[in-house]
Design a protein around this motif. Structure first.
Motif, mmCIF file in Angstrom:
data_model
loop_
_atom_site.group_PDB
_atom_site.id
_atom_site.type_symbol
_atom_site.label_atom_id
_atom_site.label_comp_id
_atom_site.label_asym_id
_atom_site.label_seq_id
_atom_site.Cartn_x
_atom_site.Cartn_y
_atom_site.Cartn_z
ATOM 1 N N CYS A 1 0.827 -1.213 0.000
ATOM 2 C CA CYS A 1 0.000 0.000 0.000
ATOM 3 C C CYS A 1 0.861 1.263 0.000
ATOM 4 N N THR A 2 1.998 1.220 0.682
ATOM 5 C CA THR A 2 2.925 2.358 0.692
ATOM 6 C C THR A 2 3.487 2.594 -0.709
ATOM 7 N N ALA A 3 3.873 1.531 -1.392
ATOM 8 C CA ALA A 3 4.414 1.655 -2.752
ATOM 9 C C ALA A 3 3.345 2.179 -3.705
ATOM 10 N N ILE A 4 2.127 1.708 -3.555
ATOM 11 C CA ILE A 4 1.032 2.167 -4.418
ATOM 12 C C ILE A 4 0.758 3.653 -4.176
ATOM 13 N N ALA A 5 0.740 4.059 -2.927
ATOM 14 C CA ALA A 5 0.511 5.470 -2.595
ATOM 15 C C ALA A 5 1.617 6.351 -3.172
ATOM 16 N N ALA A 6 2.837 5.829 -3.234
ATOM 17 C CA ALA A 6 3.971 6.608 -3.744
ATOM 18 C C ALA A 6 3.808 6.973 -5.216
ATOM 19 N N VAL A 7 3.002 6.210 -5.957
ATOM 20 C CA VAL A 7 2.758 6.533 -7.367
ATOM 21 C C VAL A 7 1.375 7.150 -7.564
ATOM 22 N N GLY A 8 0.741 7.548 -6.465
ATOM 23 C CA GLY A 8 -0.541 8.237 -6.547
ATOM 24 C C GLY A 8 -1.752 7.334 -6.664
ATOM 25 N N GLY A 9 -1.589 6.059 -6.332
ATOM 26 C CA GLY A 9 -2.697 5.119 -6.431
ATOM 27 C C GLY A 9 -3.276 4.748 -5.082
ATOM 28 N N THR A 10 -4.293 3.903 -5.126
ATOM 29 C CA THR A 10 -4.914 3.366 -3.920
ATOM 30 C C THR A 10 -4.995 1.849 -4.056
ATOM 31 N N PRO A 11 -5.135 1.136 -2.953
ATOM 32 C CA PRO A 11 -5.255 -0.321 -3.023
ATOM 33 C C PRO A 11 -6.449 -0.784 -3.875
ATOM 34 N N GLN A 12 -7.489 0.041 -3.968
ATOM 35 C CA GLN A 12 -8.663 -0.323 -4.763
ATOM 36 C C GLN A 12 -8.384 -0.281 -6.265
ATOM 37 N N GLN A 13 -7.224 0.213 -6.659
ATOM 38 C CA GLN A 13 -6.859 0.275 -8.075
ATOM 39 C C GLN A 13 -5.967 -0.903 -8.491
ATOM 40 N N ILE A 14 -5.778 -1.872 -7.603
ATOM 41 C CA ILE A 14 -4.979 -3.048 -7.955
ATOM 42 C C ILE A 14 -5.759 -3.893 -8.947
#
Length: 142
Positions: free
Chosen positions: A69-82
């Motif tokens: 989740c930290t890595a996803i947030a770093a690129v401007g995403g959210t876990p719901q976008q996996i």
């Protein structure tokens, strides 16, 4: 066909003729819109920011999901976008699958889960590492 629309145009599908994977925490198909902007998140293990690795499986899974989740947030995403997960579990068992399912629900919340492949493995990159998860994430255009 069961479609579940999510933000950013990600569509999760469980086609008729295939079993319902929802109780196991995934969808059969993730469909991305044309021209989608995606991020590939490398495998995340249960290491803390200072490199510590718990010997307890459930703690590693929880930390790995936090790291993801930290890595996803770093690129401007959210876990719901996996869109897609690949999960590696050392000494896989039904009990470990249940732990993963619980932590996936905790990290992603209720609703349909991404397409997912779980691979039992005898060992991972680091001594004592029991769990690893990588992701493909659909990002907002920008």
């Amino acid at each position: 066909m069961t479609d579940h629309l999510r933000q950013s145009g990600l569509t999760l599908i469980n086609p008729p003729g295939l079993y319902d994977p929802a109780p196991n925490g995934y969808s059969h198909v993730a469909l991305l819109p044309p021209g989608a902007r995606i991020a590939f998140i490398a495998g995340q293990g249960g290491e803390t920011a200072d490199g510590r690795l718990s010997a307890i499986f459930c703690e590693q899974v929880r930390q790995a999901m936090h790291n993801l989740c930290t890595a996803i947030a770093a690129v401007g995403g959210t876990p719901q976008q996996i869109a897609k997960l690949t999960v590696l579990i050392v000494n896989h068992s039904e009990a470990r699958l249940q732990v993963f399912g619980e932590e996936l629900e905790r990290a992603l919340g209720p609703g349909p889960k991404p397409a997912c492949t779980l691979i039992p493995v005898p060992r991972l990159a680091l001594e004592g590492m029991l769990f690893e998860v990588e992701a493909v994430v659909l990002l907002e255009e920008g």
